[in-house]
Design a protein around this motif. Structure first.
Motif, PDB file in Angstrom:
ATOM      1  N   GLY A 255      64.281  46.524  -6.970  1.00 31.62           N
ATOM      2  CA  GLY A 255      65.731  46.331  -7.031  1.00 31.62           C
ATOM      3  C   GLY A 255      66.472  47.655  -6.933  1.00 31.62           C
ATOM      4  N   GLU A 256      65.881  48.726  -7.463  1.00 31.62           N
ATOM      5  CA  GLU A 256      66.482  50.053  -7.363  1.00 31.62           C
ATOM      6  C   GLU A 256      66.035  50.794  -6.106  1.00 31.62           C
ATOM      7  OE1 GLU A 256      66.560  52.648 -10.685  1.00 31.62           O
ATOM      8  OE2 GLU A 256      66.647  51.026 -12.159  1.00 31.62           O
ATOM      9  N   LEU A 257      64.762  50.691  -5.789  1.00 31.74           N
ATOM     10  CA  LEU A 257      64.199  51.518  -4.721  1.00 31.74           C
ATOM     11  C   LEU A 257      64.666  51.099  -3.330  1.00 31.74           C
ATOM     12  CD1 LEU A 257      62.246  53.757  -3.865  1.00 31.74           C
ATOM     13  CD2 LEU A 257      60.402  52.058  -3.925  1.00 31.74           C
ATOM     14  N   VAL A 258      64.698  49.798  -3.076  1.00 35.82           N
ATOM     15  CA  VAL A 258      64.984  49.342  -1.716  1.00 35.82           C
ATOM     16  C   VAL A 258      66.381  49.735  -1.226  1.00 35.82           C
ATOM     17  CG1 VAL A 258      65.228  47.300  -0.253  1.00 35.82           C
ATOM     18  CG2 VAL A 258      63.267  47.524  -1.769  1.00 35.82           C
ATOM     19  N   PRO A 259      67.453  49.568  -2.021  1.00 36.42           N
ATOM     20  CA  PRO A 259      68.755  50.033  -1.527  1.00 36.42           C
ATOM     21  C   PRO A 259      68.775  51.525  -1.215  1.00 36.42           C
ATOM     22  CG  PRO A 259      69.047  48.559  -3.392  1.00 36.42           C
ATOM     23  CD  PRO A 259      67.582  48.858  -3.307  1.00 36.42           C
ATOM     24  N   LEU A 260      68.063  52.321  -2.018  1.00 40.62           N
ATOM     25  CA  LEU A 260      67.989  53.755  -1.748  1.00 40.62           C
ATOM     26  C   LEU A 260      67.258  54.034  -0.438  1.00 40.62           C
ATOM     27  CD1 LEU A 260      67.118  55.131  -5.310  1.00 40.62           C
ATOM     28  CD2 LEU A 260      69.348  55.157  -4.165  1.00 40.62           C
ATOM     29  N   LEU A 261      66.159  53.306  -0.208  1.00 35.40           N
ATOM     30  CA  LEU A 261      65.414  53.480   1.040  1.00 35.40           C
ATOM     31  C   LEU A 261      66.261  53.102   2.249  1.00 35.40           C
ATOM     32  CD1 LEU A 261      61.876  52.081   0.132  1.00 35.40           C
ATOM     33  CD2 LEU A 261      62.425  54.443   0.766  1.00 35.40           C
ATOM     34  N   LEU A 262      66.978  51.989   2.146  1.00 38.47           N
ATOM     35  CA  LEU A 262      67.808  51.541   3.258  1.00 38.47           C
ATOM     36  C   LEU A 262      68.926  52.536   3.538  1.00 38.47           C
ATOM     37  CD1 LEU A 262      68.014  47.735   2.380  1.00 38.47           C
ATOM     38  CD2 LEU A 262      66.603  48.820   4.133  1.00 38.47           C
ATOM     39  N   ALA A 263      69.513  53.068   2.477  1.00 42.77           N
ATOM     40  CA  ALA A 263      70.574  54.055   2.666  1.00 42.77           C
ATOM     41  C   ALA A 263      70.021  55.319   3.316  1.00 42.77           C
ATOM     42  CB  ALA A 263      71.223  54.380   1.326  1.00 42.77           C
ATOM     43  N   LYS A 264      68.830  55.744   2.881  1.00 47.66           N
ATOM     44  CA  LYS A 264      68.212  56.932   3.454  1.00 47.66           C
ATOM     45  C   LYS A 264      67.908  56.732   4.934  1.00 47.66           C
ATOM     46  CE  LYS A 264      66.662  61.085   3.003  1.00 47.66           C
ATOM     47  NZ  LYS A 264      67.575  62.190   2.620  1.00 47.66           N
ATOM     48  N   ALA A 265      67.577  55.495   5.298  1.00 45.38           N
ATOM     49  CA  ALA A 265      67.283  55.182   6.699  1.00 45.38           C
ATOM     50  C   ALA A 265      68.549  54.850   7.491  1.00 45.38           C
ATOM     51  CB  ALA A 265      66.314  53.994   6.759  1.00 45.38           C
TER      52      ALA A 265
ATOM     53  N   ILE B 255      60.504  56.158   3.458  1.00 39.92           N
ATOM     54  CA  ILE B 255      59.423  55.866   2.509  1.00 39.92           C
ATOM     55  C   ILE B 255      58.613  57.128   2.226  1.00 39.92           C
ATOM     56  CG2 ILE B 255      57.270  54.596   2.176  1.00 39.92           C
ATOM     57  CD1 ILE B 255      58.525  52.336   3.899  1.00 39.92           C
ATOM     58  N   ALA B 256      58.255  57.851   3.278  1.00 43.35           N
ATOM     59  CA  ALA B 256      57.439  59.062   3.126  1.00 43.35           C
ATOM     60  C   ALA B 256      58.168  60.114   2.301  1.00 43.35           C
ATOM     61  CB  ALA B 256      57.074  59.617   4.501  1.00 43.35           C
ATOM     62  N   GLU B 257      59.456  60.289   2.547  1.00 47.26           N
ATOM     63  CA  GLU B 257      60.221  61.289   1.798  1.00 47.26           C
ATOM     64  C   GLU B 257      60.283  60.937   0.315  1.00 47.26           C
ATOM     65  OE1 GLU B 257      64.743  63.141   1.573  1.00 47.26           O
ATOM     66  OE2 GLU B 257      63.942  62.440   3.500  1.00 47.26           O
ATOM     67  N   PHE B 258      60.514  59.663   0.001  1.00 45.25           N
ATOM     68  CA  PHE B 258      60.609  59.246  -1.395  1.00 45.25           C
ATOM     69  C   PHE B 258      59.257  59.356  -2.101  1.00 45.25           C
ATOM     70  CE2 PHE B 258      64.662  56.425  -1.475  1.00 45.25           C
ATOM     71  CZ  PHE B 258      65.404  57.508  -1.010  1.00 45.25           C
ATOM     72  N   ASN B 259      58.185  59.085  -1.370  1.00 47.27           N
ATOM     73  CA  ASN B 259      56.859  59.262  -1.970  1.00 47.27           C
ATOM     74  C   ASN B 259      56.558  60.727  -2.232  1.00 47.27           C
ATOM     75  OD1 ASN B 259      56.279  56.524  -2.068  1.00 47.27           O
ATOM     76  ND2 ASN B 259      55.203  56.496  -0.112  1.00 47.27           N
ATOM     77  N   GLN B 260      57.016  61.590  -1.332  1.00 50.73           N
ATOM     78  CA  GLN B 260      56.735  63.019  -1.455  1.00 50.73           C
ATOM     79  C   GLN B 260      57.596  63.688  -2.517  1.00 50.73           C
ATOM     80  OE1 GLN B 260      57.379  65.299   2.151  1.00 50.73           O
ATOM     81  NE2 GLN B 260      55.989  66.909   1.499  1.00 50.73           N
ATOM     82  N   ASN B 261      58.879  63.329  -2.603  1.00 47.61           N
ATOM     83  CA  ASN B 261      59.778  64.029  -3.526  1.00 47.61           C
ATOM     84  C   ASN B 261      59.812  63.421  -4.925  1.00 47.61           C
ATOM     85  OD1 ASN B 261      61.543  61.796  -3.470  1.00 47.61           O
ATOM     86  ND2 ASN B 261      62.928  62.744  -1.985  1.00 47.61           N
ATOM     87  N   GLY B 262      59.036  62.358  -5.148  1.00 51.39           N
ATOM     88  CA  GLY B 262      58.920  61.796  -6.480  1.00 51.39           C
ATOM     89  C   GLY B 262      59.914  60.706  -6.818  1.00 51.39           C
ATOM     90  N   THR B 263      60.786  60.342  -5.887  1.00 51.07           N
ATOM     91  CA  THR B 263      61.787  59.310  -6.167  1.00 51.07           C
ATOM     92  C   THR B 263      61.133  57.991  -6.540  1.00 51.07           C
ATOM     93  OG1 THR B 263      63.407  60.319  -4.678  1.00 51.07           O
ATOM     94  CG2 THR B 263      63.717  57.995  -5.206  1.00 51.07           C
ATOM     95  N   THR B 264      60.137  57.570  -5.768  1.00 51.78           N
ATOM     96  CA  THR B 264      59.467  56.298  -6.033  1.00 51.78           C
ATOM     97  C   THR B 264      58.780  56.317  -7.388  1.00 51.78           C
ATOM     98  OG1 THR B 264      59.138  55.901  -3.664  1.00 51.78           O
ATOM     99  CG2 THR B 264      57.735  54.673  -5.202  1.00 51.78           C
ATOM    100  N   GLN B 265      58.033  57.382  -7.670  1.00 53.43           N
ATOM    101  CA  GLN B 265      57.315  57.466  -8.936  1.00 53.43           C
ATOM    102  C   GLN B 265      58.264  57.504 -10.123  1.00 53.43           C
ATOM    103  OE1 GLN B 265      54.132  57.021  -9.306  1.00 53.43           O
ATOM    104  NE2 GLN B 265      54.250  57.238 -11.531  1.00 53.43           N
TER     105      GLN B 265
END
Length: 247
Positions: free
Chosen positions: A52-62, A223-233
């Motif tokens: 619910g939090e991650l997906v809107p951030l991913l869509l905005a980043k894309a 997705i790759a950026e969020f995995n790398q910068n710690g956003t997802t975790q």
């Protein structure tokens, strides 16, 4: 793990700037039942769950503009099955030969989907080998499918929440649960648990209709950026981390 993980879906994607654009405005749907906790938490605007939090951030980043809608789960599943929605989130491990369907392509992995043997810290050493469940009474969730449930005696409960309560009431010594749901409910109930042997594992991906394949590079980059910068975790830990937990 429960199959058919169809919680988060989108209809008609609009990309802005220099990225690929769809021809019509985006309509985005997020909905789920209580079994989605902590991936999606219904009725909680401030804490809507991991996805619910991650997906809107991913869509905005894309560079995807979205209009959020709320459909009931049955309507969402119907819309996806009949080509009205453009993507959802699944684990290839839920499908035969890990094929997500002829009409879809998959993103890179967003996060790990894992089931563990869950127990109390005092019993953890007894459950470090998944083969220890053979012939034992193991807490499970009514209606869920387990690939090896002929090898142990199921003791069914109604939810992951009830599994954690059953452990602390010593109704069973071990249960099978997704790691994040177990940690979420342990944190919520203030009843710590330990993740013992891994029972099954896979990855959550975005399953996108092939007609939008050109959008995958934008989605994968986010997705790759969020995995790398710690956003997802960081979002995962918001719903699951507590110092008393033993992993």
């Amino acid at each position: 793990m429960k199959k058919g993980f169809l919680a988060l879906t989108c209809l008609v994607i609009f990309f802005c700037g220099s990225t690929v654009q769809a021809s019509t405005a985006l309509k985005y749907n997020v909905n789920a039942s209580s079994s989605w906790v902590p991936y999606y938490i219904a009725g909680s605007a401030e804490n809507p769950g991991i996805l619910g939090e991650l997906v809107p951030l991913l869509l905005a980043k894309a560079n995807i503009e979205v209009e959020k809608n709320n459909y009931p789960p049955k309507r969402t599943n119907y819309a996806l099955a009949n080509g009205l929605l453009d993507f959802d989130f699944v684990s290839p491990s839920w499908f035969e030969d890990q094929k997500v369907g002829d009409n879809f392509v998959s993103s890179i992995a967003i996060l790990v989907i894992q089931e563990n043997i869950i127990t109390l810290d005092k019993n953890a050493q007894k459950w470090q080998d998944v083969n220890q469940i053979k012939g034992k009474k193991i807490g499970t969730i009514r209606g869920y499918l387990y690939h090896d449930d002929t090898e142990f005696t199921r003791v069914d409960f109604t939810s992951e929440r009830e599994l954690i309560k059953a452990l602390h009431k010593e109704r069973v010594e071990a249960v099978i649960s997704g790691d994040l749901p177990a940690l979420y409910w342990a944190k919520k109930l203030n009843r710590p648990v330990t993740l013992a042997a891994i029972h099954s594992e896979g990855h959550l991906v975005m399953r996108l209709r092939k007609k939008h394949t050109a959008l995958l590079p934008q989605i994968n980059a986010a997705i790759a950026e969020f995995n790398q910068n710690g956003t997802t975790q960081s979002i995962i830990e918001k719903y699951t981390k507590q110092d008393v937990f033993s992993r």
